[in-house]
Design an enzyme around this catalytic site. Structure first.
Site, short mmCIF file in Angstrom:
data_model
loop_
_atom_site.label_atom_id
_atom_site.label_comp_id
_atom_site.label_asym_id
_atom_site.label_seq_id
_atom_site.Cartn_x
_atom_site.Cartn_y
_atom_site.Cartn_z
N ARG A 126 0.83 -1.21 0.00
CA ARG A 126 0.00 0.00 0.00
C ARG A 126 0.86 1.26 0.00
O ARG A 126 0.37 2.35 0.29
CB ARG A 126 -0.93 -0.03 1.21
CG ARG A 126 -1.95 -1.17 1.15
CD ARG A 126 -2.95 -1.11 2.29
NE ARG A 126 -2.35 -1.45 3.56
CZ ARG A 126 -2.34 -2.68 4.09
NH1 ARG A 126 -2.88 -3.69 3.43
NH2 ARG A 126 -1.79 -2.90 5.27
N ARG A 127 2.14 1.08 -0.33
CA ARG A 127 3.09 2.19 -0.34
C ARG A 127 3.59 2.50 -1.76
O ARG A 127 4.66 3.10 -1.92
CB ARG A 127 4.27 1.88 0.57
CG ARG A 127 3.85 1.58 2.01
CD ARG A 127 5.03 1.20 2.87
NE ARG A 127 4.61 0.86 4.23
CZ ARG A 127 5.44 0.50 5.21
NH1 ARG A 127 6.75 0.45 4.98
NH2 ARG A 127 4.98 0.20 6.41
N CYS A 146 0.54 20.91 -9.35
CA CYS A 146 -0.93 20.81 -9.30
C CYS A 146 -1.33 19.35 -9.16
O CYS A 146 -2.13 19.00 -8.30
CB CYS A 146 -1.53 21.41 -10.56
SG CYS A 146 -1.22 23.17 -10.75
N ALA A 168 -7.02 22.01 -10.22
CA ALA A 168 -7.32 21.44 -11.53
C ALA A 168 -7.94 22.48 -12.45
O ALA A 168 -9.10 22.87 -12.27
CB ALA A 168 -8.25 20.25 -11.37
N ASP A 169 -7.16 22.95 -13.41
CA ASP A 169 -7.65 23.83 -14.48
C ASP A 169 -8.42 22.93 -15.44
O ASP A 169 -7.83 22.27 -16.31
CB ASP A 169 -6.45 24.50 -15.15
CG ASP A 169 -6.81 25.34 -16.37
OD1 ASP A 169 -7.97 25.29 -16.81
OD2 ASP A 169 -5.91 26.02 -16.89
N HIS A 207 -11.70 23.73 -11.14
CA HIS A 207 -12.22 25.04 -11.51
C HIS A 207 -12.19 25.30 -13.01
O HIS A 207 -11.35 24.77 -13.74
CB HIS A 207 -11.45 26.15 -10.79
CG HIS A 207 -9.96 26.02 -10.91
ND1 HIS A 207 -9.19 25.32 -10.00
CD2 HIS A 207 -9.09 26.51 -11.84
CE1 HIS A 207 -7.92 25.38 -10.36
NE2 HIS A 207 -7.84 26.09 -11.48
N LEU A 208 -13.11 26.14 -13.43
CA LEU A 208 -13.10 26.76 -14.75
C LEU A 208 -12.78 28.23 -14.57
O LEU A 208 -13.45 28.92 -13.79
CB LEU A 208 -14.46 26.61 -15.43
CG LEU A 208 -14.85 25.24 -15.96
CD1 LEU A 208 -16.32 25.22 -16.34
CD2 LEU A 208 -13.98 24.86 -17.17
N TYR A 209 -11.75 28.71 -15.25
CA TYR A 209 -11.47 30.14 -15.22
C TYR A 209 -12.61 30.91 -15.89
O TYR A 209 -13.28 30.39 -16.79
CB TYR A 209 -10.13 30.43 -15.90
CG TYR A 209 -8.95 30.07 -15.04
CD1 TYR A 209 -8.56 30.89 -13.98
CD2 TYR A 209 -8.25 28.88 -15.25
CE1 TYR A 209 -7.49 30.54 -13.17
CE2 TYR A 209 -7.18 28.53 -14.44
CZ TYR A 209 -6.81 29.36 -13.40
OH TYR A 209 -5.76 29.02 -12.59
#
Length: 264
Positions: A126-127, A146, A168-169, A207-209
């Site tokens: 799990r590493r 990001c 997240a763009d 997000h949306l710019y």
């Protein structure tokens, strides 16, 4: 890809207006997950054309541990230009953290080599993780990571990958990120003798710019098309041995490109 269309719709309908570092302004939601079955086709967005060359060369650049844009320029890729200094340097960004994470004793850790070896030796671990978020180095980076943490998971002879992306763009960046990490999963699966499983994409601030809203609405009028198929040269058995010529994308029939300005 309906998963991506659903994300656009969620942000446009439920997104909160937020201020951001660039001064552009965003519509944002927090906490969103998309899942892609890599056996169902390569998750390359079809509702607008994406540049495969840039996606592949950026990933190879990360895997080289490189943090100067010369390699990208040599291959006609300019996606990092806005953040580079006069010498083309970006500071200790993704490649540096993936391949040479600095240790307190002056050494370094090659996280990519380590995780590939661990998948081979102990696939149930799990590493099986790689992180690019190094608090000691964040202020030295031209752009803090990001897509900052990813984990591999092996079950029933298949390799899956989950990415956590803090920021997240969604219009410009996320389609690149989906394709890039899906490709990385295919590559790691090949060199570890596994079949590809799922790519799971978990987003923090998605997000949306404000200057991408009309483009997103246009994209939602376009019906997703059949996913293409990514074929990788089966002779490559070393994760650091891949070259651009080792990848062939077939059946990619996207809608036309949609222009949008990057927020710096």
């Amino acid at each position: 890809m309906i998963q991506y269309q659903d994300l656009l719709e969620r942000i446009l309908s439920d997104g909160a207006e937020k201020h951001d570092r660039t001064g552009t302004g965003t519509l944002s939601v927090f906490g969103h997950q998309m899942r892609f079955d890599l056996a169902a086709g390569f998750p390359m967005l079809t509702t607008k054309r994406l540049p495969l060359k840039a996606i592949v060369h950026e990933l190879l650049w990360f895997l080289q541990g490189d943090t100067n844009i010369k390699y990208l320029h040599d291959h006609g890729v300019t996606i990092w230009d806005e953040w580079a200094d006069a010498n083309g340097d970006l500071g200790p960004v993704y490649g540096a953290q993936w391949r040479s994470w600095p240790t307190a004793d002056g050494g370094s850790i090659d996280q990519i080599a380590n995780v590939v070896e661990m998948i081979k030796r102990n696939p149930d671990s799990r590493r099986l993780m790689v992180t690019a978020w190094n608090p000691a180095d964040v202020e030295k980076m031209a752009l803090p990571p990001c897509h900052c943490l990813f984990q591999f998971y092996v079950a029933n002879g298949k390799l899956s990958c989950q990415l956590y992306q803090r920021s997240a763009d969604v219009f410009l960046g996320v389609p690149f990120n989906i394709a890039s990490y899906a490709l990385l999963t295919l590559m790691v699966a090949q060199v570890t003798g596994l079949k590809p499983g799922e790519f799971v994409h978990t987003l923090g601030d998605a997000h949306l710019y404000s200057n991408h809203l009309e483009q997103a609405r246009l994209q939602l009028t376009r019906a997703p098309r059949a996913l293409p198929v990514m074929t990788i040269n089966p002779a490559v058995k070393d994760i650091f041995g891949f070259r651009y010529e080792d990848f062939t994308l077939t059946g990619y029939d996207p809608h036309p490109h949609i222009k949008a300005e990057v927020a710096v």
